[in-house]
Design a protein around this motif. Structure first.
Motif, PDB file in Angstrom:
ATOM      1  N   ALA A 165     156.919 -44.966   9.260  1.00  0.00           N
ATOM      2  CA  ALA A 165     157.451 -46.108  10.010  1.00  0.00           C
ATOM      3  C   ALA A 165     156.711 -47.402   9.650  1.00  0.00           C
ATOM      4  CB  ALA A 165     157.436 -45.805  11.506  1.00  0.00           C
ATOM      5  N   GLU A 166     156.247 -48.117  10.664  1.00  0.00           N
ATOM      6  CA  GLU A 166     155.682 -49.453  10.457  1.00  0.00           C
ATOM      7  C   GLU A 166     154.499 -49.431   9.501  1.00  0.00           C
ATOM      8  OE1 GLU A 166     155.386 -52.503  13.848  1.00  0.00           O
ATOM      9  OE2 GLU A 166     153.382 -51.588  13.752  1.00  0.00           O
TER      10      GLU A 166
ATOM     11  N   HIS B  42     153.070 -45.941  20.877  1.00  0.00           N
ATOM     12  CA  HIS B  42     154.076 -45.721  19.830  1.00  0.00           C
ATOM     13  C   HIS B  42     154.779 -47.058  19.646  1.00  0.00           C
ATOM     14  CE1 HIS B  42     153.769 -41.349  19.727  1.00  0.00           C
ATOM     15  NE2 HIS B  42     153.765 -41.323  21.044  1.00  0.00           N
TER      16      HIS B  42
ATOM     17  N   ILE C  55     156.748 -48.656  17.238  1.00  0.00           N
ATOM     18  CA  ILE C  55     158.086 -48.932  16.725  1.00  0.00           C
ATOM     19  C   ILE C  55     159.177 -48.459  17.671  1.00  0.00           C
ATOM     20  CG2 ILE C  55     158.526 -46.795  15.408  1.00  0.00           C
ATOM     21  CD1 ILE C  55     159.335 -48.701  13.073  1.00  0.00           C
ATOM     22  N   THR C  56     158.843 -47.625  18.625  1.00  0.00           N
ATOM     23  CA  THR C  56     159.845 -47.096  19.547  1.00  0.00           C
ATOM     24  C   THR C  56     159.833 -47.819  20.886  1.00  0.00           C
ATOM     25  OG1 THR C  56     158.292 -45.382  20.278  1.00  0.00           O
ATOM     26  CG2 THR C  56     159.848 -44.799  18.525  1.00  0.00           C
TER      27      THR C  56
ATOM     28  N   LYS D 103     152.477 -57.031  15.518  1.00  0.00           N
ATOM     29  CA  LYS D 103     153.180 -56.276  14.478  1.00  0.00           C
ATOM     30  C   LYS D 103     152.961 -56.919  13.111  1.00  0.00           C
ATOM     31  CE  LYS D 103     156.783 -54.273  17.359  1.00  0.00           C
ATOM     32  NZ  LYS D 103     156.251 -52.926  17.112  1.00  0.00           N
TER      33      LYS D 103
ATOM     34  N   SER E  96     161.734 -52.821   4.423  1.00  0.00           N
ATOM     35  CA  SER E  96     162.153 -51.420   4.296  1.00  0.00           C
ATOM     36  C   SER E  96     161.875 -50.937   2.876  1.00  0.00           C
ATOM     37  CB  SER E  96     163.629 -51.247   4.638  1.00  0.00           C
ATOM     38  OG  SER E  96     164.426 -51.737   3.607  1.00  0.00           O
TER      39      SER E  96
END
Lengths: 177, 204
Positions: B34-35, B119, B121-122, B178, B183
């Protein structure tokens, strides 16, 4: 390569030795203990015990990336514990690796709990489009070491993870039932 | 639990990535999903060292297992250490890797856990790291463990890690800022292939 009496376990050992295996990653099943005991006595082979099957897939991926030869030994119910990592790491990244899963489904099982997942493990792998081969009474014992050796080569050639289900529950039966 | 969870640490993830990508430029690095994977790989591309990195697209927690496999595979073949860059959520998903590593004592392994205690990114749900001493668990599993919370502390630790025999565990407390991400466009197969080629190039 070791000279061993002709049994199912020894045939698998010979196939792995012919492949030049350096690392045996495992979460033990009672039916594969003879294979583990054999490699435990071989200083040229490193045994890597894991606490959970998904770890083993990650470790094997790392060994493959580092250019080393490894194999993973589990009980077939371990498929349930490693499926996410098997699909999203090994299969997705096209990482060659060989897993040998001792069958608790199938003939000669005495523990219904072990059999509960073992019975469906092959179907789950098939439903996930993951390639498997099987060694049991349908394959003459004389072909077992060949299958292990070529299973390892096939994974390398196809650049994908391959799983070999092996029924070792009746060690006294030369036909591998 | 039903409240916005925040912390007051001064370090950001991007601060940490900037340090690690420079201090461990030439070491193999496996990064959690993920991140972390996207941000670190983007930074590595800007530095021209993306081939030294293996970003996980999934398999939460298995960056540490793969790192252990790389470390064991490279043992005796290079002086370079194997670097795992994990996050608290991902690391907790595979905490048993510490017990596995305890049996193997991979002296060439360094694990960084970038710990924002959520967590991210969620949606920022809390993880357990605000309630436990993760470094103590690592110490009990035979890792040389440290917790850092400032850039100076992180720089100081990095300067000693390469020289000291491991395995090492460094928990880096960060805030919830962040990092910039992009991507991953590479195919997974290409990511593995280039990483394998890089490991081959550094193996004696």
């Amino acid at each position: 390569m070791s000279e061993l009496p002709r049994t199912q376990s020894n045939s698998i050992i010979q196939g792995l030795e012919a492949s030049g295996i350096e690392f045996v990653v495992y979460l033990p099943d009672s039916t594969i203990q003879h294979i583990l005991s054999h490699f435990n006595e071989r200083p040229e082979v490193t045994l890597i015990p894991v606490a959970r099957e998904e770890e083993g897939i990650g470790i094997l991926a790392g060994l493959e990336a580092a250019g080393r030869k490894g194999v993973f030994l589990i009980q077939d119910s371990g498929v349930g514990n490693f499926l996410n990592t098997y699909i999203t790491l090994a299969a997705l990244y096209q990482i060659p690796m060989l897993t040998i899963a001792g069958r608790r489904g199938g003939f000669h099982e005495i523990n219904r709990a072990n059999a509960a997942f073992g019975e469906v493990a092959p179907s789950i792998m098939e439903a996930a489009n993951l390639r498997t081969f099987t060694l049991d009474y349908t394959v003459p014992l004389a072909k077992w070491s060949y299958t292990v050796e070529h299973g390892y080569q096939y994974a390398q050639f196809m650049q994908k993870p391959i799983l070999l289900f092996v029924n070792l529950k009746d060690q006294n039966n030369e036909q591998g039932i | 639990m039903n409240k916005e969870f925040n912390n007051s640490y001064s370090l950001s993830k991007q601060d940490v990535f900037n340090v690690l990508v420079d201090k461990f430029r030439d070491e193999p690095k496996i990064i959690s999903l993920a991140e972390n994977a996207r941000a670190f790989y983007m930074l590595a591309q800007e530095r021209g060292i993306e081939k030294t990195c293996f970003p996980m697209l999934g398999s939460m927690g298995q960056e540490v297992s793969m790192g252990l496999g790389v470390a064991l595979g490279l043992k005796g073949r290079t002086e370079k250490k194997t670097i795992v860059i994990s996050g608290d959520g991902s690391f907790l998903a595979n905490l048993n890797l510490l017990t596995t590593a305890a049996m193997l004592e991979p002296k060439n392994l360094i694990i960084f856990v970038i710990d924002n205690e959520v967590h991210g990114i969620t949606g920022g749900q809390p993880t357990a790291t605000s309630h436990i001493a993760l470094d103590h668990i690592a110490t009990d599993c035979r890792f040389k463990s440290k917790v850092v919370a400032t850039r100076e502390e992180l720089l100081g630790v990095c300067d000693t890690l390469r020289a000291e025999v491991g395995p090492h565990f460094v928990q880096i407390k960060v805030n919830r800022d962040k990092p910039p991400v992009r991507s991953l466009q590479n195919s997974p197969a290409q990511l593995f292939s280039q990483f394998r080629e890089y490991l081959k190039s550094i193996s004696g």
